[in-house]
Design a protein around this motif. Structure first.
Motif, PDB file in Angstrom:
ATOM      1  N   LEU A  89     -12.896 -15.867  31.967  1.00  0.00           N
ATOM      2  CA  LEU A  89     -11.928 -15.649  30.617  1.00  0.00           C
ATOM      3  C   LEU A  89     -10.737 -15.601  31.404  1.00  0.00           C
ATOM      4  O   LEU A  89      -9.434 -15.739  32.565  1.00  0.00           O
ATOM      5  N   GLY A  90      -9.834 -15.951  30.269  1.00  0.00           N
ATOM      6  CA  GLY A  90      -7.867 -15.983  30.928  1.00  0.00           C
ATOM      7  C   GLY A  90      -7.599 -17.064  29.726  1.00  0.00           C
ATOM      8  O   GLY A  90      -6.693 -16.907  30.175  1.00  0.00           O
ATOM      9  N   ALA A  91      -8.063 -17.380  29.560  1.00  0.00           N
ATOM     10  CA  ALA A  91      -7.884 -19.330  28.821  1.00  0.00           C
ATOM     11  C   ALA A  91      -6.977 -18.938  27.983  1.00  0.00           C
ATOM     12  O   ALA A  91      -7.731 -18.780  27.220  1.00  0.00           O
ATOM     13  N   LEU A  92      -6.523 -19.882  27.947  1.00  0.00           N
ATOM     14  CA  LEU A  92      -5.562 -20.115  26.589  1.00  0.00           C
ATOM     15  C   LEU A  92      -6.048 -21.663  26.278  1.00  0.00           C
ATOM     16  O   LEU A  92      -6.157 -22.483  26.622  1.00  0.00           O
ATOM     17  N   ILE A  93      -5.288 -22.007  24.677  1.00  0.00           N
ATOM     18  CA  ILE A  93      -5.465 -23.593  24.293  1.00  0.00           C
ATOM     19  C   ILE A  93      -3.796 -23.833  25.006  1.00  0.00           C
ATOM     20  O   ILE A  93      -2.450 -23.209  24.097  1.00  0.00           O
ATOM     21  N   ASP A  94      -3.936 -24.714  26.032  1.00  0.00           N
ATOM     22  CA  ASP A  94      -2.390 -24.721  26.168  1.00  0.00           C
ATOM     23  C   ASP A  94      -2.086 -26.144  26.390  1.00  0.00           C
ATOM     24  O   ASP A  94      -2.636 -27.047  25.441  1.00  0.00           O
ATOM     25  N   SER A 151      -5.783 -11.884  21.975  1.00  0.00           N
ATOM     26  CA  SER A 151      -6.268 -11.661  19.991  1.00  0.00           C
ATOM     27  C   SER A 151      -8.015 -11.961  20.597  1.00  0.00           C
ATOM     28  O   SER A 151      -7.655 -12.103  21.720  1.00  0.00           O
ATOM     29  N   GLU A 152      -8.458 -12.132  19.631  1.00  0.00           N
ATOM     30  CA  GLU A 152     -10.163 -12.021  19.155  1.00  0.00           C
ATOM     31  C   GLU A 152     -10.783 -13.064  19.671  1.00  0.00           C
ATOM     32  O   GLU A 152     -11.708 -13.455  20.345  1.00  0.00           O
ATOM     33  N   SER A 153      -9.482 -14.461  19.318  1.00  0.00           N
ATOM     34  CA  SER A 153     -10.187 -15.167  19.953  1.00  0.00           C
ATOM     35  C   SER A 153     -10.362 -16.004  21.765  1.00  0.00           C
ATOM     36  O   SER A 153     -11.147 -17.050  21.384  1.00  0.00           O
ATOM     37  N   HIS A 186     -13.197 -11.689  22.882  1.00  0.00           N
ATOM     38  CA  HIS A 186     -13.907 -11.245  22.442  1.00  0.00           C
ATOM     39  C   HIS A 186     -14.937 -11.664  23.325  1.00  0.00           C
ATOM     40  O   HIS A 186     -16.277 -11.160  22.912  1.00  0.00           O
ATOM     41  N   TRP A 187     -15.469 -12.128  24.370  1.00  0.00           N
ATOM     42  CA  TRP A 187     -16.623 -12.048  25.683  1.00  0.00           C
ATOM     43  C   TRP A 187     -15.893 -11.163  26.300  1.00  0.00           C
ATOM     44  O   TRP A 187     -16.818 -11.014  27.892  1.00  0.00           O
ATOM     45  N   ASN A 188     -15.204 -11.147  26.324  1.00  0.00           N
ATOM     46  CA  ASN A 188     -14.958  -9.750  27.465  1.00  0.00           C
ATOM     47  C   ASN A 188     -15.680  -9.315  28.133  1.00  0.00           C
ATOM     48  O   ASN A 188     -15.725  -9.213  30.049  1.00  0.00           O
ATOM     49  N   GLU A 189     -16.451  -8.838  27.768  1.00  0.00           N
ATOM     50  CA  GLU A 189     -17.394  -7.504  28.177  1.00  0.00           C
ATOM     51  C   GLU A 189     -19.108  -8.428  29.129  1.00  0.00           C
ATOM     52  O   GLU A 189     -19.379  -7.830  29.534  1.00  0.00           O
ATOM     53  N   ASP A 190     -18.921 -10.103  28.578  1.00  0.00           N
ATOM     54  CA  ASP A 190     -19.502 -10.521  28.802  1.00  0.00           C
ATOM     55  C   ASP A 190     -19.106 -10.974  29.922  1.00  0.00           C
ATOM     56  O   ASP A 190     -20.206 -11.754  31.012  1.00  0.00           O
ATOM     57  N   HIS A 223     -11.723 -22.286  23.126  1.00  0.00           N
ATOM     58  CA  HIS A 223     -11.120 -21.246  22.842  1.00  0.00           C
ATOM     59  C   HIS A 223     -10.802 -20.854  24.871  1.00  0.00           C
ATOM     60  O   HIS A 223     -10.563 -20.536  24.810  1.00  0.00           O
ATOM     61  N   SER A 224     -10.852 -22.838  24.636  1.00  0.00           N
ATOM     62  CA  SER A 224      -9.837 -22.030  26.441  1.00  0.00           C
ATOM     63  C   SER A 224      -9.218 -23.607  26.697  1.00  0.00           C
ATOM     64  O   SER A 224     -10.328 -24.712  26.158  1.00  0.00           O
TER      65      SER A 224
END
Length: 359
Positions: A92-97, A47-49, A52-56, A67-68
């Motif tokens: 990148l790649g972190a979720l709300i776990d 998801s965008e959540s 969103h920052w993948n390019e960064d 967001h992580s």
């Protein structure tokens, strides 16, 4: 299923430092919890959540808190650092776990500071939810953007965005000042439900996040939450005294949208259209057809003819739009913001709230 069981046991060990024996005894309920989490927005990796920052190449520190899980642990001081600040970007790649909520730091959290600068305590188990679901702006922030400006189109103004799912700001009402509050008006404070239904997780599944309507039906006699009325008055003045408060809020929200469009065209002399899913949400209506065309939903075409009066109303329009559960979180606050915004614009356009009744 084996992978889910491994993840469930890992959550117990990481979040609570339980013994292996206890982990085995608790694995059954944890499997259900993990399955619910995996199907929730908190685990929606694509998801965008979370992309969103993948390019960064990294999640900025100011975004990482919500967001992580790494970020929120840092913010709460659960990683040994000072609480109240994320001081570095997150990979990148972190979720709300599991560890976002099931940690020692999260369990003792009882007070949250809102964007208005107001700190509210005695939040109990809801505090960790409110860290993120509070928005990023407030009435104070809108006022700050308007200091020194006359009520005319100003090139200095840009749209002020509450951000997303600001349910805690809705719930707290004027205590948090999440909506724009017009001077001289009074506004509802925290919406206090009955004691057994007064926390986030008594209404929302704590892992799947979906609303659980069945317990509500015991008192409200319906599991359709949008059909629930909280007052006998015809608040939106449409003559329908049987519709739920969600319908009344939706009707007033539509009326505010029309008032905003009328003001933009008549007073600011530049038509606009609203796009709920395209940043920064308000765009110039280049062909004046009242609809958002594909070529119009682009950042260079963002609406740029703001007056202070228009910006205040648009902020409240977005505040209501970005909390789809506001009819349950704080219906009175929502109705007050909508009627006041419509009436404020109506001073210039003649579009008023009509027969609406302000609680």
């Amino acid at each position: 299923m084996t992978a889910i069981r491994i993840l469930a046991t890992s959550c117990i060990l990481v979040a609570g430092s339980f013994s292996l024996a206890l982990a085995q005894e608790t694995a059954g309920p944890l499997v259900s919890a993990v399955e619910a989490w995996l199907a929730s927005p908190h685990a929606r990796r694509g998801s965008e959540s979370f992309t969103h920052w993948n390019e960064d190449g990294e999640i900025p520190a100011q975004c990482a808190t919500c967001h992580s899980s790494i970020g929120i642990r840092d913010f709460l001081g659960g990683d040994g650092s000072a609480a109240g600040l994320v001081d570095q970007p997150v990979a990148l790649g972190a979720l709300i776990d599991c560890t976002a909520c099931h940690s020692a730091a999260a369990s003792v959290l009882d007070q949250v500071t809102f964007p208005s600068g107001v700190s509210i305590g005695d939040l109990g188990s809801s505090a960790v939810c409110m860290v993120c679901h509070q928005g990023r702006q407030s009435s104070d922030g809108v006022e700050a953007a308007l200091v020194g400006l006359d009520d005319a189109v100003s090139p200095e103004l840009g749209f002020v965005n509450i951000h997303y799912r600001a349910a805690a700001a809705s719930l707290m009402g004027t205590e948090a000042r999440g909506g724009f509050e017009y001077p001289g008006k009074t506004y509802a404070g925290r919406f206090a439900h009955v004691p057994d239904f007064n926390t986030c997780t008594t209404c929302h599944d704590p892992h799947g996040l979906q609303v659980r309507p069945e317990p509500c039906a015991e008192c409200h006699k319906t599991a359709d939450l949008t059909a629930i009325r909280t007052r006998p008055a015809d608040v939106d003045g449409d003559g329908d005294t049987g519709e739920g408060v969600a319908g009344e809020i939706a009707s007033l929200h539509d009326a505010l949208g029309r008032a905003i469009s009328a003001y933009a065209a008549q007073i600011a002399d530049a038509s606009l259209v609203y796009a709920p899913d395209a940043y920064p949400y308000f765009f110039g209506d280049l062909n004046g057809n009242g609809a958002l065309d594909a070529e119009e939903a682009a950042y260079p075409n963002r609406y740029q003819s703001w007056t202070p009066r228009l910006l205040r109303a648009a902020y409240n329009y977005q505040f209501i739009a970005k909390d789809p559960g506001i009819y349950a979180h704080n219906p009175t606050y929502a109705i007050q913001l909508l009627i006041d915004s419509i009436d404020d614009l109506g001073e210039s356009t003649g579009v008023v709230a009509g027969n609406s009744i302000r609680p």
